[in-house]
Design a protein around this motif. Structure first.
Motif, PDB file in Angstrom:
ATOM      1  N   ASN A 102     -27.670 -42.931  -0.363  1.00 15.84           N
ATOM      2  CA  ASN A 102     -27.192 -44.035   0.461  1.00 15.84           C
ATOM      3  C   ASN A 102     -28.301 -45.078   0.628  1.00 15.84           C
TER       4      ASN A 102
ATOM      5  N   LYS B  83     -30.827 -51.085   3.099  1.00 11.97           N
ATOM      6  CA  LYS B  83     -32.134 -50.763   3.663  1.00 11.97           C
ATOM      7  C   LYS B  83     -33.177 -51.799   3.261  1.00 11.97           C
TER       8      LYS B  83
ATOM      9  N   ILE C  70     -25.489 -33.281   2.563  1.00 12.94           N
ATOM     10  CA  ILE C  70     -25.976 -34.225   3.588  1.00 12.94           C
ATOM     11  C   ILE C  70     -27.218 -34.948   3.089  1.00 12.94           C
ATOM     12  N   ASN C  71     -28.144 -34.203   2.514  1.00 10.12           N
ATOM     13  CA  ASN C  71     -29.378 -34.830   2.039  1.00 10.12           C
ATOM     14  C   ASN C  71     -29.144 -35.679   0.798  1.00 10.12           C
TER      15      ASN C  71
ATOM     16  N   ARG D  89     -29.947 -33.876  13.558  1.00 11.62           N
ATOM     17  CA  ARG D  89     -29.379 -34.531  12.374  1.00 11.62           C
ATOM     18  C   ARG D  89     -28.351 -33.639  11.687  1.00 11.62           C
ATOM     19  N   TYR D  90     -28.649 -32.339  11.650  1.00 11.59           N
ATOM     20  CA  TYR D  90     -27.722 -31.413  10.979  1.00 11.59           C
ATOM     21  C   TYR D  90     -26.670 -30.856  11.938  1.00 11.59           C
TER      22      TYR D  90
ATOM     23  N   SER E  46     -23.997 -48.664   7.543  1.00  9.53           N
ATOM     24  CA  SER E  46     -23.262 -48.361   6.307  1.00  9.53           C
ATOM     25  C   SER E  46     -22.839 -49.616   5.556  1.00  9.53           C
TER      26      SER E  46
ATOM     27  N   GLN F 133     -33.475 -44.655  11.653  1.00  8.74           N
ATOM     28  CA  GLN F 133     -33.751 -45.024  10.267  1.00  8.74           C
ATOM     29  C   GLN F 133     -34.348 -46.428  10.184  1.00  8.74           C
TER      30      GLN F 133
ATOM     31  N   ASP G 153     -23.800 -40.810  15.498  1.00  6.71           N
ATOM     32  CA  ASP G 153     -25.076 -41.336  15.038  1.00  6.71           C
ATOM     33  C   ASP G 153     -25.799 -42.136  16.115  1.00  6.71           C
TER      34      ASP G 153
ATOM     35  N   SER H 138     -27.727 -38.832   1.968  1.00  2.00           N
ATOM     36  CA  SER H 138     -28.789 -39.617   2.592  1.00  2.00           C
ATOM     37  C   SER H 138     -29.696 -40.240   1.543  1.00  2.00           C
TER      38      SER H 138
ATOM     39  N   THR I 146     -28.099 -46.524   8.644  1.00  5.11           N
ATOM     40  CA  THR I 146     -27.063 -45.763   9.344  1.00  5.11           C
ATOM     41  C   THR I 146     -27.305 -45.673  10.846  1.00  5.11           C
TER      42      THR I 146
END
Length: 783
Positions: free
Chosen positions: A528, A743, A521-522, A24-25, A739, A536, A772, A525, A532
């Protein structure tokens, strides 16, 4: 899904996957590299331009004055009036060392409010004791200086011209004067003259960096406050009186000088306090000597007149035998009279001078009274010290005044009690004198009178000699005042700077370089609320099956698959088509036509795009495919075909009974096996049209001719059209767009699937960026 499969799936979802977290990173590795690089560069720049600070350390011991035998306070120890002033609590001494007054005195005596800086280089370099010029102030007005500081007019530049002249530049090169070295310069707030530093004078001609110096004159109080904040004073050990002083400054030599000067100022103040007590004692002694001398002259004159009047010669020899028995009485009476005289004098002195220091060691034998006098002097000294930097209304001053008044009353009471006791003793001796008087009744009256005069003379002489002796002792004590703080370690500076620590700064910069992108990044996340990637979606719902995902289309890429051309888009639809075929084959009989419905939560999530490209993919495999525009409210299918007549289609077929379904099927230029049935004109009653039985007959007719029927339907969260149509579906592809789809919609889809409102519902994630993707879209698919 069986219970065992569901439980296994739940365990797999809840088990942390380090590789997944790392991936992820790692997708944002460039962010981390850039941020770490920028942070390290900034840290290097910071270390380059940040001035280093150094720590100076000095150690002292506070002397306990009770143990000194030659101090002012113990000069009269034989009479035990005041055996020594006890040291203040160590906390008070620490507070005194940290006080503004001591720091102000140190700054003033070291002239630290005048700073010298080099005018060369990007960062100013301060000169300390190595400036080529030295400013000697003759007069400094603090109020005018404060205004000059506010207007930023408290600095000027000295430019070296020659050994005799310099140029002074003021107000940022706007004004300048030529001044001879040694001549007085008068500014609004200061008068000064300039000297050449003898240690640097020979280097000025050879070193251009020394020829220009900026001088900044600051307020003493502000400089002292700044230095005070970096001063730390503390006990080395709780059970000792050893104090360690530390000071941090940019220049090690300056830090050492400040600590040494602070210790000097502290000792100087302590010596002044001792001298003040000694001077008050000397004043009292001189006052009493003048009085006793006058009384002694009067007694001696009376004695002389008595002898002349009574024609007496050697009266001592004549009376020696008579008075021998009363010699002991006389000695006692003399001692009592002396103590009574001293006690009376102290009472009178205390009445006349209510808040001044009391004389010490004057022959009072009562230890309680001595302790009270000692406490009285200590409080008077402490109040006088506070009054140097505070007003009479200060709470601490008021408190000390109250204590002084209370102690003075206690001293008065103790002295009065002593006076009363001494009078009792004196009366007893007088009564004994009456008894003895009968024994010497035969002594001539002249003898008795003479002895009385002589006794008074002896008392006055003894007191006079006693005071002379104590005056000399007090003078010696005044001359031999010792410092209160004994220097253990003179101020020294640590070799390494205490700040900045380059290793820590670089480490913090490195960690910040890693933390900032991690945080961003977090944060993105967390903030958001859109889906994505498939992982998820799986976390949001464990009951929904994901059939496939479709890649993001770049602006320069075609959104329609070209047959026989291998691209990321074509491969993703091949996977999707294969999964869809496998799914419907398990639900329908082999060889039967399959009806695939495509829907979504809202418009714009890729229903029509997926319908067309899935149709092309299936047609490329040799299947006969028709795509129907089933969204009667927002038709989009006609956009994928040039010159399409969008007015004729599903809506017109359902309204018109004169034509058969084949009359509404149109060829496409996308593939020979792919046909379109457009939506047609937008009707006023879409739901009523979709409920007609004719629609079922249409699907029966189409299944006879086509292998796959793909229906592009309306979004389910806005319209009920899809729910009406869905009874004809063999498979429902529910589109989610990365995007774009919220959710929260995944939970709604899960409820739809549980209620079986849509048949065989599976998810397709659209517009997934390559980084992704879970399907390896990073491979190079060439044509």
């Amino acid at each position: 899904m069986s219970k065992e499969q569901h439980d296994y799936y739940s365990i797999e979802q809840d088990t942390p996957d380090f590789r997944t977290i790392l991936d992820r990173y790692l997708k944002y590795w460039s962010w981390f590299v850039i941020c770490v690089g920028v942070a390290m560069i900034l840290a290097t720049i910071y270390l380059t331009f940040k001035k280093s600070t150094y720590m100076a350390i000095a150690t002292i011991i506070i002397e306990d004055e009770k143990g000194k035998g030659a101090s002012v306070d113990t000069g009269f120890a034989d009479l035990s009036l005041l055996s020594g002033i006890s040291t203040s609590s160590i906390e008070n001494e620490l507070g005194l060392l940290r006080s503004k007054r001591l720091m102000n005195n140190a700054v003033k005596n070291l002239e630290l409010n005048i700073e010298y800086f080099s005018t060369n280089g990007f960062v100013k370099k301060e000169y300390y004791k190595n400036s080529p010029f030295i400013i000697r102030t003759a007069l400094l007005d603090e109020d005018l200086l404060r205004k000059a500081v506010q207007l930023e007019e408290n600095s000027f530049v000295i430019n070296y011209l020659n050994k005799d002249e310099v140029e002074l530049v003021f107000n940022n090169d706007k004004e300048s004067i030529i001044n001879k070295i040694g001549d007085v310069v008068e500014l609004d707030y200061v008068q000064f003259f300039i000297e050449l530093n003898k240690n640097e004078a020979d280097n000025i001609d050879d070193d251009d960096t020394l020829k220009s110096v900026e001088v900044v004159i600051s307020e003493i109080a502000k400089v002292a406050t700044s230095l005070e904040s970096s001063l730390v004073a503390g006990l080395v050990d709780e059970n000792s009186t050893m104090i360690e002083l530390t000071l941090v400054n940019y220049i090690p030599a300056k830090a050492k000088d400040i600590l040494n000067q602070l210790i000097f100022e502290y000792n100087q103040e302590a010596i002044e306090d001792k001298d003040l007590i000694a001077r008050n004692t000397a004043f009292f002694i001189d006052e009493r000597l003048a009085i006793i001398n006058s009384e002694l002259d009067s007694v001696e004159t009376g004695k002389e007149q008595f002898k002349e009047t009574n024609l007496l010669t050697d009266i001592d020899t004549e009376s020696e035998l008579i008075v021998k028995n009363v010699s002991d009485y006389n000695n006692q009476q003399q001692k009592i009279s002396t103590e009574l005289e001293l006690t009376t004098s102290l009472i009178n002195h205390l009445k006349r001078n209510k808040s001044s220091l009391l004389p010490t060691n004057m022959g009072i034998e009562d230890s309680g009274t001595n302790s009270l006098i000692q406490e009285f002097n200590s409080n008077v000294l402490e109040r006088n010290r506070l009054l140097k930097s505070a007003s009479e209304q200060n709470p601490m001053v008021i408190g000390l005044n109250n204590q002084i008044d209370q102690i003075r009353e206690n001293v008065m009471e103790s002295l009065s009690r002593m006076q009363y006791n001494l009078n009792i003793k004196k009366n007893n001796l007088d009564r004994q004198s009456g008894v003895l008087a009968t024994q010497i009744s035969n002594v001539p009256a002249q003898e008795r009178a003479y002895r009385g005069i002589e006794r008074q003379q002896n008392i006055k002489e003894a007191l006079y000699l006693f005071l002379l002796q104590k005056r000399e002792e007090n003078s010696l004590s005044l001359a031999a005042s010792a410092p209160k703080a004994k220097l253990v370690d003179q101020a020294y500076s640590l070799a390494k700077p205490v700040s900045p620590n380059s290793k820590i700064v670089l480490l913090v910069a490195f960690l910040m370089g890693l933390f900032i992108p991690f945080l961003v990044i977090n944060s993105i996340s967390l903030l958001n609320n859109k889906v994505t990637d498939t992982d998820q979606v799986k976390k949001l719902s464990r009951d929904l099956q994901i059939l496939g995902e479709l890649p993001h289309i770049l602006p320069n890429q075609s959104s329609v698959i070209e047959p026989n051309v291998r691209t990321v888009l074509s491969e993703s639809f091949n996977i999707l088509a294969s999964s869809a075929q496998h799914f419907v084959e398990n639900t329908n009989s082999e060889g039967a036509s399959k009806c695939i419905f495509i829907t979504s939560s809202l418009k714009g999530e890729g229903k029509t795009f997926t319908s067309v490209n899935l149709g092309i993919t299936l047609a490329s495999e040799g299947n006969k495919v028709i795509v129907i525009g089933g969204d009667l409210r927002n038709p989009q299918l006609h956009r994928y075909q040039k010159n399409a007549d969008s007015r004729i289609g599903l809506s017109t077929y359902l309204n018109d009974t004169s034509l058969i379904v084949q009359d509404y099927i149109r060829d496409t230029d996308l593939h020979n096996n792919l046909k379109f049935m457009y939506t047609g004109a937008i009707p006023n009653n879409p739901i009523e049209l979709l409920k007609k039985s004719k629609l079922g007959g249409m699907f029966q007719e189409l299944k006879k001719e086509f292998d796959y029927i793909i229906v592009d339907t309306a979004p389910v969260l806005q319209l009920a059209d899809t729910f009406v149509l869905n009874k004809y579906a063999d498979l429902t592809l529910y589109m989610l767009r990365a995007s774009v789809t919220k959710k929260s919609f995944v939970g709604m889809v899960e409820e739809i699937e549980k209620s079986k409102k849509l048949k065989n519902l599976v998810l397709v994630l659209n517009d997934v960026k390559l980084k992704d993707s879970s399907y390896g879209y990073g491979y190079d698919y060439g044509s």
